[in-house]
Design an enzyme around this catalytic site. Structure first.
Site, PDB file in Angstrom:
ATOM      1  N   ARG A  74       1.128  -1.601   0.206  1.00 43.99           N
ATOM      2  CA  ARG A  74      -0.459   0.225   0.213  1.00 43.99           C
ATOM      3  C   ARG A  74       1.139   1.686   0.096  1.00 43.99           C
ATOM      4  O   ARG A  74       1.719   1.304   0.813  1.00 43.99           O
ATOM      5  CB  ARG A  74      -1.323  -0.306   1.250  1.00 43.99           C
ATOM      6  CG  ARG A  74      -1.503  -1.488   1.354  1.00 43.99           C
ATOM      7  CD  ARG A  74      -3.060  -1.477   1.654  1.00 43.99           C
ATOM      8  NE  ARG A  74      -4.161  -0.467   1.361  1.00 43.99           N
ATOM      9  CZ  ARG A  74      -5.147  -0.354   2.536  1.00 43.99           C
ATOM     10  NH1 ARG A  74      -5.531  -0.979   3.088  1.00 43.99           N
ATOM     11  NH2 ARG A  74      -5.782   0.865   1.898  1.00 43.99           N
ATOM     12  N   SER A  99      -8.048  11.438   1.669  1.00 42.12           N
ATOM     13  CA  SER A  99      -8.056  10.756   2.072  1.00 42.12           C
ATOM     14  C   SER A  99      -7.826  11.426   3.653  1.00 42.12           C
ATOM     15  O   SER A  99      -7.175  12.041   4.053  1.00 42.12           O
ATOM     16  CB  SER A  99      -6.136  10.014   2.058  1.00 42.12           C
ATOM     17  OG  SER A  99      -6.266   9.085   3.063  1.00 42.12           O
ATOM     18  N   ASP A 109     -15.515   2.656   0.306  1.00 39.82           N
ATOM     19  CA  ASP A 109     -15.171   2.009   1.655  1.00 39.82           C
ATOM     20  C   ASP A 109     -17.020   0.936   0.922  1.00 39.82           C
ATOM     21  O   ASP A 109     -16.463  -0.433   0.886  1.00 39.82           O
ATOM     22  CB  ASP A 109     -15.647   2.003   3.085  1.00 39.82           C
ATOM     23  CG  ASP A 109     -14.275   2.447   3.379  1.00 39.82           C
ATOM     24  OD1 ASP A 109     -13.520   1.995   2.926  1.00 39.82           O
ATOM     25  OD2 ASP A 109     -13.987   2.656   4.416  1.00 39.82           O
ATOM     26  N   ARG A 164     -13.416  -6.681   2.406  1.00 32.48           N
ATOM     27  CA  ARG A 164     -15.127  -6.000   2.507  1.00 32.48           C
ATOM     28  C   ARG A 164     -15.255  -6.502   1.074  1.00 32.48           C
ATOM     29  O   ARG A 164     -17.139  -6.392   0.362  1.00 32.48           O
ATOM     30  CB  ARG A 164     -14.977  -4.698   1.844  1.00 32.48           C
ATOM     31  CG  ARG A 164     -14.563  -3.484   2.968  1.00 32.48           C
ATOM     32  CD  ARG A 164     -15.180  -2.161   2.908  1.00 32.48           C
ATOM     33  NE  ARG A 164     -14.231  -1.483   3.871  1.00 32.48           N
ATOM     34  CZ  ARG A 164     -14.752  -1.287   5.043  1.00 32.48           C
ATOM     35  NH1 ARG A 164     -16.382  -2.500   5.438  1.00 32.48           N
ATOM     36  NH2 ARG A 164     -14.341  -0.564   6.157  1.00 32.48           N
TER      37      ARG A 164
HETATM   38  C1  S3P Z   1     -10.992   5.778   6.476  1.00 35.69           C
HETATM   39  C2  S3P Z   1     -10.350   6.544   4.825  1.00 35.69           C
HETATM   40  C3  S3P Z   1     -10.613   5.229   3.874  1.00 35.69           C
HETATM   41  C4  S3P Z   1     -11.128   4.697   3.902  1.00 35.69           C
HETATM   42  C5  S3P Z   1      -9.952   4.170   5.109  1.00 35.69           C
HETATM   43  C6  S3P Z   1     -10.804   4.787   6.491  1.00 35.69           C
HETATM   44  C7  S3P Z   1     -10.129   5.824   7.900  1.00 35.69           C
HETATM   45  O1  S3P Z   1      -9.382   5.688   3.304  1.00 35.69           O
HETATM   46  O2  S3P Z   1     -10.772   3.979   2.812  1.00 35.69           O
HETATM   47  O3  S3P Z   1     -11.648   2.426   4.982  1.00 35.69           O
HETATM   48  O4  S3P Z   1     -10.685   5.555   8.533  1.00 35.69           O
HETATM   49  O5  S3P Z   1      -9.576   7.518   7.841  1.00 35.69           O
HETATM   50  P1  S3P Z   1      -8.092   6.377   2.915  1.00 35.69           P
HETATM   51  O6  S3P Z   1      -8.118   7.414   4.037  1.00 35.69           O
HETATM   52  O7  S3P Z   1      -6.926   6.188   2.456  1.00 35.69           O
HETATM   53  O8  S3P Z   1      -9.611   7.174   1.732  1.00 35.69           O
END
Ligand code: S3P
Length: 426
Positions: free
Chosen positions: A121, A165, A313, A386
């Protein structure tokens, strides 16, 4: 392991879901660096949120677990100790990205990594702002976990997020707790604001106005007893299941309905879903309520721009709903799906195809035409929670029993998923 999922005619009943994954991570980290003892109720039972607790324990926070009630004896802002070994974030992108903000400010070097999926990642998105604040971070091939973080005295920055994000926003805000002055994060697209809310609950000074969020540095966090709302992203699987199976009626109690997350409800309602939200209340800055959904025909819809970011998500399970809808689902601006726990554009398309569902894949999304029928198939979670849950829901509407390979992946966010699905299907 393989789970056999039999088609069901209707799902009926009332459930209460485990605590929200996003909120649990934040409470776990912040309570650990607060002064005093916090009791967190309905903490997520998911493995990801327990990876966060494991990391905090490895740096000296004393944590007692009594089911989903977690007591955290915080060590104070400056109280973390160098971990004896590499911190293990498991499968959790939230743990590694948000915790890195805290690690960047420590007077010690730490190493943090995780499983095979996490090791692929992208981390440049947090390395860049943390380097601007003064930390030095080494990564595998310059951008992947494990990360070696050389903590430093941090400078405040004014940072505009290049990707939508919440994890990156939170990372910078958490580093901002330690910086010498006011740290500002600007977000072109609004993302979940659980960190802003949680930081305020623990006593930090956080301001937030039209995409500009700031935190005053050298914040002294104070312990707080908090209850985590049920996870709306987990609820999404049951909402879609009810829309797929005629005669279904499900009540989901105590779900988190934070406005930065609840556009799922608007999107489903706009397509004709029969759902109601009852008993709305506010608790510790978060909105909570009960959802009542009844089977209804769903027209379909288009997800793009900020809507895609808000529902990122939920897209795997919405793809399943799209195939059964009247007009189908179109998803755009979703390139972020390619760097989740799996490449979710690829893993969604693969499982849809195995079920005989037509899907046109693009670099940043896909089109799933409506009015399609699910064929029984051997399905695969590909190790992604998921994907396991989205396609177990699809299997409920198949023309025969389906097999799900590696269903255990669901336990990353929702270990109770299969038991709850069985109880609603009975
Ligand atoms: C999250 C943010 C999202 C989401 C993840 C949880 C969080 O990711 O997809 O399941 O708790 O801030 P990104 O920040 O990479 O978009």
């Amino acid at each position: 392991m393989i789970e056999t999922i039999h088609p069901v005619s209707a799902l009926r009943g009332t459930v209460r879901l485990p605590g929200d994954k996003s909120i649990s991570h934040r409470y776990g980290m912040l309570a650990s660096i607060a002064e005093g003892t916090s009791v967190i109720s309905n903490y997520s039972s998911g493995a990801d949120c327990h990876s966060t607790l494991g990391c905090m324990q490895a740096m000296g926070a004393r944590i007692e677990k009594n089911g989903t009630e977690i007591t955290i004896h915080g060590v104070g802002r400056e109280g973390l100790q160098a971990p004896a070994a590499m911190l293990d974030a498991g499968n959790s992108g939230s743990t590694i990205r948000m915790l890195s903000g805290i690690l960047a400010a420590q007077p010690f070097v730490s190493k943090i990594g995780g499983d095979e999926s996490l090791s692929k990642r992208p981390m440049a998105r947090i390395m860049k702002p943390l380097a601007e604040m003064g930390a030095a971070i080494d990564a595998q091939d310059g951008k992947f976990p494990p990360l070696t973080i050389h903590g430093a005295t941090l400078r405040p920055i004014d940072y505009t997020l290049p990707v939508a994000s919440a994890q990156v926003k939170s990372c910078v805000l958490f580093a901002g707790i330690y910086a010498d002055g006011k740290t500002i994060v600007r977000e072109p697209i609004v993302t979940r604001d659980h960190s802003e809310i949680a930081l305020r609950e623990f006593g930090a000074e956080v301001e937030s106005r039209r995409g500009e969020i700031s935190i005053a540095g050298r914040a002294a966090l104070k312990a707080k007893n908090l209850t985590v709302p049920g996870d709306l992203s987990s609820a999404a699987f049951f909402l879609v299941a009810a829309l797929l199976r005629p005669g279904s009626r499900i009540a989901i109690q105590g779900v988190g309905l934070n406005p930065t997350r609840s556009s799922l409800m608007d999107f489903l309602a706009a397509g004709g879903a029969s759902l109601r939200v009852l008993n709305i209340a506010e608790g510790s800055g978060e909105v909570i309520g009960d959802i009542l959904i009844e089977h209804s025909r769903w027209r379909g819809g288009i997800l793009e721009k900020s809507m895609t970011a808000a529902l990122i998500d939920e897209i795997p399970v919405l793809a399943v709903l799209g195939a059964a809808s009247e007009e189908g689902l179109i998803v755009r601006d979703a390139a972020e799906l390619r760097v989740k726990e799996t490449d979710r554009i690829a893993t969604v398309a693969e499982n849809l195809k195995r079920m005989g569902i037509e899907v046109a894949v693009r670099e940043d999304g896909f089109d799933v035409p409506g009015k399609q029928k699910f064929r029984a198939a051997a399905l695969d979670s590909f190790g992604d929670h998921r994907i396991a849950m989205a396609f177990s829901v699809a299997a409920l509407a198949a023309d025969g029993p389906c097999e799900m390979h590696d269903p255990g992946a669901a336990s990353v966010s929702f270990p109770e998923f299969y038991n709850m699905l069985r109880s609603l299907s009975a």
